[in-house]
Design an enzyme around this catalytic site. Structure first.
Site, PDB file in Angstrom:
ATOM      1  N   HIS A 239      37.490  44.315  47.528  1.00 28.55           N
ATOM      2  CA  HIS A 239      38.491  44.429  46.675  1.00 28.55           C
ATOM      3  C   HIS A 239      39.712  45.149  47.674  1.00 28.55           C
ATOM      4  O   HIS A 239      39.405  46.217  48.089  1.00 28.55           O
ATOM      5  CB  HIS A 239      38.030  45.276  45.529  1.00 28.55           C
ATOM      6  CG  HIS A 239      39.148  45.255  44.331  1.00 28.55           C
ATOM      7  ND1 HIS A 239      40.433  45.738  44.540  1.00 28.55           N
ATOM      8  CD2 HIS A 239      39.159  44.532  43.324  1.00 28.55           C
ATOM      9  CE1 HIS A 239      41.038  45.515  43.118  1.00 28.55           C
ATOM     10  NE2 HIS A 239      40.225  44.603  42.469  1.00 28.55           N
ATOM     11  N   ARG A 261      48.893  44.780  40.949  1.00 30.51           N
ATOM     12  CA  ARG A 261      49.752  44.053  41.865  1.00 30.51           C
ATOM     13  C   ARG A 261      50.230  42.958  41.282  1.00 30.51           C
ATOM     14  O   ARG A 261      51.195  42.354  41.525  1.00 30.51           O
ATOM     15  CB  ARG A 261      48.511  43.499  43.038  1.00 30.51           C
ATOM     16  CG  ARG A 261      48.529  44.804  44.121  1.00 30.51           C
ATOM     17  CD  ARG A 261      47.658  44.227  45.171  1.00 30.51           C
ATOM     18  NE  ARG A 261      46.195  43.793  44.742  1.00 30.51           N
ATOM     19  CZ  ARG A 261      45.605  42.732  44.731  1.00 30.51           C
ATOM     20  NH1 ARG A 261      46.297  41.398  45.186  1.00 30.51           N
ATOM     21  NH2 ARG A 261      44.376  42.616  44.392  1.00 30.51           N
TER      22      ARG A 261
END
Ligand SMILES: Cc1cc2nc3c(=O)[nH]c(=O)nc-3n(C[C@H](O)[C@H](O)[C@H](O)COP(=O)(O)OP(=O)(O)OC[C@H]3O[C@@H](n4cnc5c(N)ncnc54)[C@H](O)[C@@H]3O)c2cc1C
Length: 581
Positions: A239, A261
């Site tokens: 991740h 994000r």
């Protein structure tokens, strides 16, 4: 030497109490309430494992406009054509049934739209918003409800019991499992007609990692010792944004979710310069593997933050807005002294999930008769990449199937097998090694070995690999295995009750053993595909000629890796089920 051994019998023994183990217990009980079912778990039931940690949610094709075919194609394309297509189809079809079961039979409440339908959010790599969730605490909702139902049904629990080895009878049929009761240090042999492996993988051999502390790949190490084939072991998912809060806190490595994000967060190098635009047109919204590699490259170039990572910056989106959208994340960061809403937070890629695991069939059977597998211990569902949201779907769908398969299996006149007593004694001796007489070792040695493992796997078997680095880490692992074999507990640290140093040594043995499988599979795969990136073989290879790796250990624990062609049972590269749907 204190080698107290208790013996127990149960029809079905389930190792692990995550989404896979708990669902298996409930479905086996539902199929036949008269069955004697036991769940053995390293931690406390309902309080351990990664299913409880699920933040984002659960993928399922529910909404009008979405379809099983679309979910399937996203899974296959996300997995770079490496998934076993029958397993992937079982996943997407089973998820629909399971999510209704979770809501309507087991009492989960998921977030809803104003019109009362289940809210489904966007997740990376998917062509439709299909991720069901309960805020960002989806796993707690699922595991709490499952645990309540298991308690209610009186299913037997062996909590804080660590599985050590599978035991066979003298003809080679599965007889049961050797465990140790962490609270006393005594051994327990559980004789069972059927055993489910559901200990949840978990790549905790990397310096930065997300899974829960109870996970050390024990089940996969046990499967290797049993001689079972493990597929896709080189496929370890990182991740991109793990929290980097310094080396002295377990918060380091924990996930800052993808939605940050997605909502417009920026990644900045140590000098405050935004860099993702130089790597991918999608910038911060590129897929996990691309963003992880970009951050790794920035780190390699030395453009880092004080703790050696990069910054995640959200402030330009407005502090109040960030707080409203990501309250849990903002609070978690504040606990570590970071201001996510208005400032910058240091992040680093973090090992998150193992796509690889025991080869198995859609009914959860394995090559070993009587042994079943489900959840993150299994391999082949996700191929080279797991879509966010497909992990908890995997464990709950296949856990339920395993429960039904085992109940049917036990019903067909199965008998208890007697363990080979010599093998049982050998398995105990293996676990006892740290208590053997002879020169003792400082417990600090374990810390040093763990540091060596973390660094070697991170540097040479992590986000970017090549032949030289893989050879280097392979040699380190052989050295670590030899040093662990020599480790002896200090005389004043031999009380067996809650002996965490002993368990640390066992954890490290499992991690080193499974790391060897990851590294050797990575050496064999000479292309770059999904989570596996070789700087010396950057080309992806022809999907139509896809092969998967299969690692198997011989009796002396030497590993062999073979490659097998992927069988495109439903759709071939270049085709889509959507056109046909
Ligand atoms: C931080 C985080 C966030 C995640 N978010 C998502 C998400 O949003 N969506 C998604 O789909 N997936 C997510 N995942 C992945 C998901 O959690 C896993 O795919 C899935 O829950 C694994 O389920 P499991 O039952 O196989 O294993 P787990 O839930 O990990 O359970 C494993 C069980 O085995 C037990 N165990 C381990 N070793 C032994 C042993 N030797 N003896 C006995 N018991 C043992 C453990 O104590 C535990 O009870 C996330 C993972 C993490 C770490």
């Amino acid at each position: 030497m204190d080698q107290t051994l208790q013996r127990q019998k149960t029809d079905i023994l389930i190792l692990g109490a995550g989404g896979a183990g708990l669902f298996a217990a409930l479905h086996a009980h539902q199929a036949n309430p008269a069955l004697d079912i036991t769940i053995a778990v390293k931690g406390l039931l309902g309080k351990c494992g990664c299913t409880r940690m699920v933040q984002g949610g659960y993928n399922v094709a529910l909404a009008p406009g979405d379809s099983l075919e679309r979910h399937f194609m996203d899974t296959i394309e996300g997995g770079k054509w490496l998934p076993d297509q029958e397993l992937a189809w079982t996943l997407v079809t089973g998820a629909v049934e399971r999510i209704h079961e979770l809501e309507n039979e087991l009492g989960c409440f998921f977030d809803r739209n104003p019109d009362g339908t289940i809210h489904q959010k966007a997740f990376a790599g998917q062509t439709f918003d299909r991720t069901v969730h309960k805020g960002d605490l989806t796993g707690i909702e699922i595991v709490n409800r499952l645990a309540e139902q298991v308690w209610r049904r009186g299913i037997r629990r062996l909590e804080e019991h660590r599985a050590l080895d599978f035991l066979l009878d003298r003809q080679g049929a599965l007889a049961g499992v050797l465990l140790t009761d962490v609270r006393t240090g005594h051994y327990v042999f559980v004789q069972a007609k059927a055993v489910l492996l559901a200990t949840g993988g978990g790549p905790t051999m990397y310096r930065f990692h997300t899974p829960s502390g109870d996970k050390s790949c024990d089940g996969l190490a046990m499967a290797l010792r049993l001689g079972l084939p493990l597929r896709d072991m080189e496929m370890v998912q990182f991740h991109p944004t793990g929290l980097l809060a310094g080396i002295d806190t377990r918060m380091t490595g924990t996930v800052l979710e993808e939605g940050l994000r997605g909502a417009g967060g920026h990644l900045l190098d140590g000098g405050g310069v935004r860099f993702m635009t130089a790597y991918d047109p999608e910038a911060e919204r590129a897929t996990r593997d691309v963003v992880s590699r970009a951050i790794f490259a920035e780190m390699g170039a030395g453009r880092t933050t004080p703790n050696g990572g990069v910054y995640l910056s959200m402030g330009h989106l407005g502090a109040a807005n960030v707080l409203r959208q990501f309250k849990g994340m903002v609070e978690r960061c504040a606990d570590c002294g970071f201001d996510l809403a208005a400032g910058r937070v240091e992040v680093v890629p973090t090992a998150h999930y193992m796509m690889g695991g025991v080869e198995f069939a859609p009914d959860c059977t394995t090559e070993r008769v009587g042994l079943f597998v489900a959840g993150e211990d299994s391999g082949g569902v996700h191929g080279a990449n797991r879509l966010g949201g497909n992990g908890v779907a995997n464990s709950t769908v296949f856990g339920g199937i395993a429960g039904e398969t085992m109940a049917a299996w036990v019903a067909s006149d199965r008998v208890f097998r007697e363990p080979d007593e010599a093998a049982l004694a050998a398995a105990i001796a293996r676990a006892e090694r740290v208590f053997a007489l002879g020169p003792t070792t400082s417990p600090n040695v374990l810390e040093e070995l763990r540091e060596t493992l973390y660094q070697a796997m991170w540097d040479d078997a992590g986000i970017v690999r090549n032949a030289q680095g893989l050879a280097r880490v392979a040699a380190v692992l052989e050295g670590l295995a030899a040093q662990l074999a020599e480790f002896r507990l200090p005389i004043d640290a031999r009380d067996r009750a809650f002996n965490l140093t002993w368990h640390d040594a066992l954890n490290l043995e499992s991690l080193v053993s499974v790391s060897r499988a990851i590294v050797q599979a990575a050496q064999v795969r000479e292309n770059s595909c999904g989570a596996h990136y070789r700087s010396d073989f950057p080309a992806p290879g022809d999907p139509a000629a896809s092969t998967f790796t299969s690692v198997r250990a011989s009796s002396d624990e030497a590993l062999t890796v073979t490659t097998k062609p992927v069988h495109f049972s439903r759709v071939r590269p270049g085709q889509s089920l959507l056109a046909a749907a």
